[in-house]
Design a protein around this motif. Structure first.
Motif, short mmCIF file in Angstrom:
data_model
loop_
_atom_site.label_atom_id
_atom_site.label_comp_id
_atom_site.label_asym_id
_atom_site.label_seq_id
_atom_site.Cartn_x
_atom_site.Cartn_y
_atom_site.Cartn_z
N ARG A 187 0.83 -1.21 0.00
CA ARG A 187 0.00 0.00 0.00
C ARG A 187 0.86 1.26 0.00
NH1 ARG A 187 -4.42 1.52 -1.78
NH2 ARG A 187 -5.72 0.06 -0.65
N GLU A 188 1.97 1.25 0.74
CA GLU A 188 2.85 2.41 0.77
C GLU A 188 3.56 2.62 -0.56
OE1 GLU A 188 5.40 1.54 4.03
OE2 GLU A 188 3.93 2.10 5.57
N PRO A 191 0.04 3.39 -3.62
CA PRO A 191 -1.13 3.84 -2.86
C PRO A 191 -2.44 3.78 -3.63
CG PRO A 191 0.29 5.69 -3.46
CD PRO A 191 1.05 4.45 -3.78
#
Length: 280
Positions: A187-188, A191
């Motif tokens: 996710r980082e 995004p």
């Protein structure tokens, strides 16, 4: 052998007593006293003592190695020296192995200071990973239902409720924190990607699926859409069993993850390449 891993192990062991109230010899004795049969049980037990997954796994590997460090050639005396006596006389030799006939008197616990997670040499160490993936909050229904009907698979590009993802990850037992760490890292790095439960695995798309995560109590399998990329030692041909539904044809490669140290800059590059191969 990697000098960086040696430095990380040396630092971990040097501060083990200050961080946890026990040095390496005392932790090896405590693991033996716990009398746990399997590696995953030892890791689970160490997690309950306050260790993050990566260091619990490392300490279990040292125990499996006969109490000897993995990367250091030998355990420096300073890492196994017993606490000073009341007269403050410095210890000159390492303590003998604890005898079985002595009464079991656990060492008092000192306030635990979280140990940092090691991810990659080029990045600063990160703090302890959260037990669940840090997804954006999902809006709750305006009117709560006491018994909701079974939820249909979410459409591409959307997110399942975190509870669904957490429930599936929970089946990985000792590897559940590692699966959460993988999703958080994904996710980082990407995004805009969606993360959703698809049958008995997790799909990641933007909007086309470029990765799948298959958690289990044995390991975490990460499938990637890497087209014609060559297969290497750690990146092998995708092969999954008992997936329902089966993975997309675009998922061609696979990594088997068992340690948080595998989540490094190289893995992030593979995730970005997989996304680019199906979402141009």
């Amino acid at each position: 052998m990697s000098t960086d891993y040696e430095d990380k192990e040396r630092e971990f062991l040097e501060y083990l007593k200050a961080d946890t109230g026990r040095d390496l010899a005392e932790w090896m004795h405590a693991i033996r006293e716990a009398d746990l049969a399997h590696r995953n049980e030892i890791i689970d037990w160490l997690r309950q003592q306050g260790f993050i997954f990566s260091w619990a796994s490392w300490l279990e590997r040292i125990h499996h190695n006969g109490g000897r460090p993995i990367y250091l050639d030998a355990t420096p005396p300073s890492l196994t020296a017993p606490p000073r006596s009341t007269s403050d006389a410095p210890a000159t030799t390492a303590p003998p192995p604890p005898k079985a006939d002595k009464p079991k008197t656990p060492a008092p616990k000192a306030p635990f200071r979280p140990v940092l997670v090691y991810t990659a040499a080029s990045k600063p160490a990160q703090t302890e990973m959260a037990p669940t993936p840090t997804e954006p909050p999902v809006p709750t229904p305006s009117a709560p239902r006491p018994t909701p009907p079974p939820q249909a698979p979410a459409p591409a590009g959307s997110l399942n409720p975190i509870s669904d993802i957490t429930a599936l990850i929970g089946k990985a037992k000792a590897y559940a924190p590692l699966a959460s760490f993988v999703l958080r890292t994904l996710r980082e790095a990407l995004p805009d990607a969606s993360i959703q439960v698809t049958g008995n695995h997790i799909s990641c798309g933007a909007p086309e699926t470029f990765a799948i995560l298959v958690p289990s109590a044995k390991d975490i399998k990460l499938g990637l859409a890497l087209a014609e990329a060559p297969f290497e030692r750690n990146v092998v041909r995708a092969k999954f069993s008992n997936l329902s539904p089966g993975p997309p044809k675009s998922i061609t490669h696979m990594l088997v993850l068992t340690d948080a140290r595998q989540i490094d800059s190289g893995l992030l590059d593979l995730l970005r390449s997989a996304n680019a191969s199906v979402n141009r």
